[in-house]
Write an enzyme that holds these catalytic residues in place. Structure first.
Site, short mmCIF file in Angstrom:
data_model
loop_
_atom_site.label_atom_id
_atom_site.label_comp_id
_atom_site.label_asym_id
_atom_site.label_seq_id
_atom_site.Cartn_x
_atom_site.Cartn_y
_atom_site.Cartn_z
CB SER A 86 -0.77 0.16 1.35
OG SER A 86 -1.45 1.23 1.33
CE1 TYR B 217 -4.44 -2.17 4.98
CE2 TYR B 217 -3.53 0.21 4.58
CZ TYR B 217 -4.03 -1.03 4.05
OH TYR B 217 -4.11 -1.32 2.80
#
Length: 258
Positions: free
Chosen positions: A143, A156
């Protein structure tokens, strides 16, 4: 070896974790379009069956929680007769949306168990056969989160940056045996996960959903999020680039520019 008239992945079998929905389903569609047979995994058996029925006979559903060593070992056993030459580690969880000091250790551990340990366990299980054959491709879905501040999303962000570090090191380990390892770092992807985040941000700030969304997507050069299908096409393109190894590719509509 495929001929020029055959799809690039004809005769190959791919394994896509988290393949029952969202990005995994989009990646599966893209690989099918290039001629691959695709094994999809996930924790929800019914969801996997629905996706396999929707996408056609080239899809084989297999239940597996990638964070559990026993599940991954059982999956490897069930696929012992399959020649898996493409592994897409897509399974992931978003984790809590809160300041780090409000995040419980078990919440932190859950994110890392799926997002990082899951990649490790899958690579550990399926890379040996690739290196013995001298051919294979691994794409880890990371990501852009962590490459720029994303407040209240520390687990995350940290987990996805860990995936990038794992990718570059692993590429050096197995590249000499003919196996490529790369990561794809999508920016925000339109869909249920981002809708959840916008709702939570609107509640936190007292703004409207539309204002929370606009404040976020305005950071991107294209003024929008990427789509699930664009992520699938990016994986498809990366597998066609035979010299790509140890790379991390941003797909963020210009939210991250390096």
């Amino acid at each position: 070896m495929t001929s020029r008239t055959e799809p690039p992945l004809a005769g190959r079998t791919a394994l896509v974790t988290g393949g029952g929905s969202g990005l995994g389903r989009a990646v599966t569609r893209a690989l099918l379009a290039d001629g691959a047979r695709v094994v999809i995994t996930g924790r929800d058996a019914e969801n996997l069956k629905r996706t396999a029925a929707e996408l056609g006979p080239g899809v084989l559903p297999q239940v597996c929680d990638v964070s559990r060593p026993a599940d991954v070992e059982a999956l490897a056993g069930a696929l012992a007769d399959e020649e898996i030459s493409v592994l897409v580690n897509n399974a992931g969880v978003a984790g809590p949306v809160a300041p780090l000091t409000d995040i419980a250790p078990e919440e932190w551990d859950e994110v890392f168990a799926v997002n990082v340990r899951g990649v490790y366990l899958m690579c550990r299980a399926f890379l040996p056969a690739m290196t013995r054959r001298g051919f294979g491709d691994v794409v880890n879905v990371a990501s852009v989160s962590g490459k720029r501040p994303l407040l209240r999303r520390a687990p995350y962000c940290a987990s996805k940056m860990a995936v990038i570090g794992l990718t570059t090191t692993l590429a050096g380990e197995v590249g000499p045996q003919g196996v490529t390892v790369n990561s794809l770092s999508p920016g925000p992807v339109s869909g249920p996960r981002m809708e959840r985040n916008f709702r939570l941000e609107a509640e936190r700030t007292g703004s409207s959903y539309a204002e929370a969304e606009e404040a976020f997507v305005s950071r991107a050069a294209l003024g929008r999020m990427v789509t699930e299908d664009e992520v699938g096409e990016a994986v498809r393109a990366m597998l066609r680039m035979r010299g790509l190894c140890g790379a991390d590719i941003d797909l963020s509509a210009g939210m991250v520019a390096r």
